[in-house]
Write an enzyme that holds these catalytic residues in place. Structure first.
Site, short mmCIF file in Angstrom:
data_model
loop_
_atom_site.label_atom_id
_atom_site.label_comp_id
_atom_site.label_asym_id
_atom_site.label_seq_id
_atom_site.Cartn_x
_atom_site.Cartn_y
_atom_site.Cartn_z
N TYR A 135 0.87 -1.18 0.00
CA TYR A 135 0.00 0.00 0.00
C TYR A 135 0.90 1.23 0.00
O TYR A 135 1.47 1.59 1.04
CB TYR A 135 -0.86 -0.05 1.25
CG TYR A 135 -1.90 1.05 1.36
CD1 TYR A 135 -3.16 0.90 0.80
CD2 TYR A 135 -1.62 2.22 2.06
CE1 TYR A 135 -4.12 1.90 0.93
CE2 TYR A 135 -2.57 3.21 2.20
CZ TYR A 135 -3.82 3.05 1.63
OH TYR A 135 -4.77 4.03 1.76
N THR A 138 2.11 7.01 1.54
CA THR A 138 2.97 8.04 2.14
C THR A 138 4.18 8.38 1.26
O THR A 138 4.76 7.50 0.62
CB THR A 138 3.46 7.53 3.51
OG1 THR A 138 2.32 7.14 4.25
CG2 THR A 138 4.24 8.58 4.27
N GLN A 330 2.30 -1.09 43.18
CA GLN A 330 2.40 -2.00 42.02
C GLN A 330 0.99 -2.26 41.47
O GLN A 330 0.76 -2.22 40.27
CB GLN A 330 3.07 -3.31 42.46
CG GLN A 330 3.48 -4.23 41.33
CD GLN A 330 4.86 -3.92 40.74
OE1 GLN A 330 5.47 -2.91 41.06
NE2 GLN A 330 5.33 -4.76 39.85
N ARG A 333 -0.53 0.60 39.55
CA ARG A 333 0.05 0.81 38.22
C ARG A 333 -0.36 -0.32 37.27
O ARG A 333 -0.55 -0.09 36.07
CB ARG A 333 1.58 0.87 38.32
CG ARG A 333 2.07 2.10 39.07
CD ARG A 333 3.48 1.92 39.59
NE ARG A 333 4.48 1.81 38.55
CZ ARG A 333 5.68 1.23 38.71
NH1 ARG A 333 6.02 0.70 39.88
NH2 ARG A 333 6.53 1.16 37.72
N GLY A 401 14.68 -4.24 36.95
CA GLY A 401 15.83 -4.38 36.05
C GLY A 401 15.64 -5.46 35.00
O GLY A 401 15.97 -5.27 33.84
N GLU A 424 -0.96 4.48 10.01
CA GLU A 424 -2.42 4.53 9.83
C GLU A 424 -2.99 5.82 10.42
O GLU A 424 -4.14 5.85 10.88
CB GLU A 424 -3.12 3.32 10.45
CG GLU A 424 -2.87 2.03 9.72
CD GLU A 424 -3.19 2.08 8.25
OE1 GLU A 424 -3.94 2.98 7.82
OE2 GLU A 424 -2.66 1.24 7.51
N ASP A 426 -1.24 9.61 12.24
CA ASP A 426 -0.64 10.09 13.50
C ASP A 426 -1.77 10.30 14.52
O ASP A 426 -2.83 10.83 14.19
CB ASP A 426 0.07 11.42 13.18
CG ASP A 426 0.46 12.16 14.43
OD1 ASP A 426 1.49 11.82 15.00
OD2 ASP A 426 -0.30 13.06 14.85
#
Ligand SMILES: CCCCCCCCCC/C=C\CCC/C=C/C(=O)SCCNC(=O)CCNC(=O)[C@H](O)C(C)(C)COP(=O)(O)OP(=O)(O)OC[C@H]1O[C@@H](n2cnc3c(N)ncnc32)[C@H](O)[C@@H]1OP(=O)(O)O
Ligand SMILES: Cc1cc2nc3c(=O)[nH]c(=O)nc-3n(C[C@H](O)[C@H](O)[C@H](O)COP(=O)(O)OP(=O)(O)OC[C@H]3O[C@@H](n4cnc5c(N)ncnc54)[C@H](O)[C@@H]3O)c2cc1C
Length: 664
Positions: A135, A138, A330, A333, A401, A424, A426
């Protein structure tokens, strides 16, 4: 011997029927069975191994992608998989490839914008993969502004052909996936010129490479645009560049459902709205919403399982330390992200229905719901992908970590996922489209035209502008009608406030530009309302299985109340709720987290992801994280030798210099 399950105790705590929840997540028993079978098929096939792909060079990764795509196609043919199963198989292979664009955009573009003759000619070849397409919209200079594209397709009545040309550097096609190295064909978007007149952007089917030698056809310059973000990740895709030097194609290769060019070169605009040229993007945006729930679920599954394994602090009398999932921070979040995964799943299901409905209407020349479909797909694509991209990064941090290790699966997931906020459409550009739609709806409120669909609540603006929230105790926030009214009142009040501010500008476009940051907020409030309302609607359905509906109610409340807490400023500033009611919502939220906690592992098990698909040591089903991390570390190529390459040239001289200096 039974395999060790470090999550066994967690799994025993679940208060609902997991098998039934898996079916709710999959959408139906049939979907569940299909998806389970295909996921296992992929997971058990050695060709689809992906544990080493972040170590591969770009060339090797690309070749590996071609190998997997070819093997996937062979399996699809050999096993006679249906289109639905084939799509599932490709998604479980989990490596972005040219096939995503061939099946996901090239074929839908021809289907949506081609005539029946064009369908007959091109689709059978495309379905058999005798041609492979991409496709190509852009350009180097323009992506968001589609009307600003520069590539031209000039009709030549002498030869009954179009002349495709890239007049400037900035008109080079830039980004199309599958274009760089693979596609034999492309749907190219170019300005249609007939008789010296510019008729705007239209789609054209263009052959790019020879079907025998794969070499670019005369007049075509094509290649890959280069490495992208992250290792592995989206670099398996050959996003490409393309230039045309007066390339000729027959007239019947213009996609002619929306507009036609006659043999004489006359431009004919049919009754079909010109926006249908953008139809493929609407289709893909809709699929991106469901995909957001998958990607989010994946990150949440990893972070939840690991949070139950990981322990830090709080050992009493030499006993085990606290599982990090038990820390309230935790939970605050993680659990809203878990709830969001379910919320996006259900809104994705609904959006699929909306898209199917609008497609059927379009076929019957009913274009009335197109603006709503555009606004919903644009807005929800934007909202769900932004949340998911941020959530993947949050899940990485939730894993401490070890989340930063490649084998946690999170870095690669993040790198692959983040471009969804850009491609698709912004996300900001798309939210501004939603805002335009909302401002138009508000401006028509007094005209007797009743808002319908997702803006129907605006028809009750009079009530919603003055209603007062009746919450007095934390538990009052559990009433669906209370939640819904708060979200509706906030959305309508923000919309009307913006519309009033716009009215102060003599030039509406100047006003729109000036107020665009506020308009983006308005669009987000509207999209959040859609997601909340579709979750509440889902709960109206008959949902079988012990405790399943109850868990979904809890998640729905978590979803809504965490948004309320996060956007408290909007809710309070628009007078929808008082600061005290905001505090009560937060109190209720904490109680809800405690209810999610014992079910957390089972709620992510319900996604039914194989270890292969998850691709994460931290998220593995059995939770045997430490042993696997330890074993995996030794597989790193750096550990192939005890002394690293480069020691003699670079390390030893420094070390020896140190000794020499010491001797001095
Ligand atoms: C760990 C491993 C994991 C592996 C996972 C693998 C996953 C791989 C998945 C791969 C899948 C996909 C790959 C991605 C491929 C990406 C492809 C692309 O990006 S293609 C290019 C996309 N480009 C865009 O989206 C461009 C965005 N811009 C636009 O859409 C438009 O230009 C727009 C809408 C911003 C402005 O358009 P225009 O200037 O023409 O419009 P106006 O603003 O003037 O509006 C006029 C009028 O039209 C209405 N409108 C606009 N768009 C539409 C539409 N699409 N449908 C219907 N109506 C539309 C608009 O609202 C206005 O209406 P009005 O009533 O007049 O106000
Ligand atoms: C991985 C990937 C795959 C892709 N695949 C394809 C593909 O297969 N085919 C294809 O044709 N294209 C593809 N694209 C291109 C993609 O569709 C575009 O990059 C996208 O539409 C954004 O356009 P842009 O790059 O022009 O961004 P820009 O519009 O240049 O955006 C830059 C900044 O400007 C802001 N901005 C732009 N316009 C406005 C405005 N009106 N108001 C306020 N702010 C504005 C944006 O918010 C953004 O912050 C792909 C891109 C990526 C990253």
């Amino acid at each position: 011997m039974e395999a060790l399950d470090y999550h066994a105790e967690e799994r025993r705590k679940a208060e609902f029927n997991l098998d039934e929840m898996k079916i709710v997540w999959a959408g139906s028993r049939r979907n569940y069975e299909l998806s389970d079978r295909v996921a296992r098929l992929v997971a058990s096939d050695p060709v689809f191994r992906k544990d080493n792909r972040t170590m591969l060079t770009r060339k090797d990764l690309f070749k590996d992608t071609l190998r997997k795509a070819a093997h996937a196609w062979k399996r699809i043919i050999d096993l006679r998989l249906s289109e639905e199963e084939a799509n599932m198989l490709r998604s479980y292979v989990d490596q972005p490839a040219f096939t995503d664009l061939h099946w996901g955009m090239f074929i839908p573009a021809i289907k949506g914008q081609g005539t029946s003759e064009q369908h007959e000619k091109w689709l059978p070849m495309a379905y058999k993969m005798q041609i492979i397409g991409c496709y190509a919209q852009t350009e180097l200079g323009h992506g968001s502004n589609v009307q600003g594209l520069e590539t031209t397709a000039t009709f030549d009545p002498q030869t009954d052909e179009f002349d495709l040309h890239s007049p400037t550097l900035t008109s080079s096609k830039w980004w199309p996936g599958g274009l760089g190295k693979v596609s034999t064909h492309a749907v190219v978007y170019a300005r249609l010129i007939t008789g010296g007149q510019d008729h705007g952007v239209h789609g054209f089917i263009v052959q790019l490479r020879g079907l025998d030698d794969h070499l670019p056809l005369p007049g075509i310059t094509v290649g890959d645009i280069g490495m992208k973000f992250g290792s592995g990740a989206y670099n398996s895709m050959d996003n490409g560049l393309l230039r045309f030097d007066h390339v000729r194609i027959p007239r019947n290769q213009m996609l002619m459902r929306v507009s036609q060019v006659t043999r004489e070169g006359k431009f004919v605009q049919s009754d079909v709205p010109r926006q249908l040229v953008y139809g493929t993007m609407v289709y893909v945006r809709q699929t991106i919403v469901s995909d957001a729930s998958c990607a989010l679920a994946r990150a949440v599954c990893i972070a939840t399982r690991y949070s139950a394994v990981r322990r830090q602090f709080g050992s009493q009398n030499g006993g085990p330390e606290i599982q990090v999932i038990d820390y309230k921070t935790q939970q605050s979040r993680l659990f809203p992200l878990l709830a969001s995964a379910y919320a996006f799943r259900f809104v994705g299901e609904w959006l699929k229905w909306l898209y199917t409905d609008v497609t059927q209407r379009l076929q019957a020349n009913d274009f009335s719901t197109l603006p709503e479909a555009h606004a919903c797909t644009a807005g929800l694509k934007s909202m769900t992908t932004s949340v998911t991209a941020d959530a993947i990064e949050e899940c990485r941090k939730l894993c401490g970590g070890h989340g930063y290790l490649s084998n946690s699966g999170l870095p690669e997931l993040f790198a692959v996922y983040i471009p969804t906020c850009t491609y698709e459409g912004d996300n900001v550009v798309l939210l501004l489209q939603v805002a335009r739609f909302l401002m138009k709806t508000v401006s028509q409120l007094g005209s007797g035209k009743k808002p319908v669909g997702t803006t129907a609540y605006m028809g009750r603006a009079e009530h919603l502008m003055q209603c007062r929230c009746e919450v007095e105790m934390a538990q009052d926030w559990l009433k669906p009608s209370t939640i819904l009214e708060a979200f509706e009142a906030r959305a309508v009040r923000m919309s009307i406030a913006c519309a009033k501010s716009l009215g102060k500008f003599s030039n509406p476009e100047d006003g729109f530009a000036e107020l665009s940051p506020d308009l983006v907020e308005v669009a987000i409030a509207h999209c959040q309302l859609i997601v909340v309302s579709k979750f509440l609607e889902k709960l109206q359905q008959d949902i079988p299985g012990k405790g399943v509906k109850r868990q979904l109610e809890i998640l729905c409340n978590v979803y809504a109340l965490h948004l309320l807490h996060k956007h408290l400023g909007d809710f309070v500033a628009t007078g929808c709720i008082t600061p005290n009611q905001g505090a009560l919502a937060n109190e209720q939220l904490r109680l809800l987290y405690a209810q999610v906690r014992p079910n957390a592992i089972a709620l992510v098990d319900a996604f039914n992801y194989t270890d292969h698909y998850l691709g994460s040591i931290l998220g593995c089903y059995d939770g045997n994280v430490y042993q696997k991390l330890y074993q995996e570390a030794w597989k790193d190529p750096l550990n192939d030798t005890v002394v690293p390459d480069g020691y003699l040239e670079y390390l030893r001289p420094i070390l020896k210099q140190h000794i020499r200096t010491a001797r001095l």
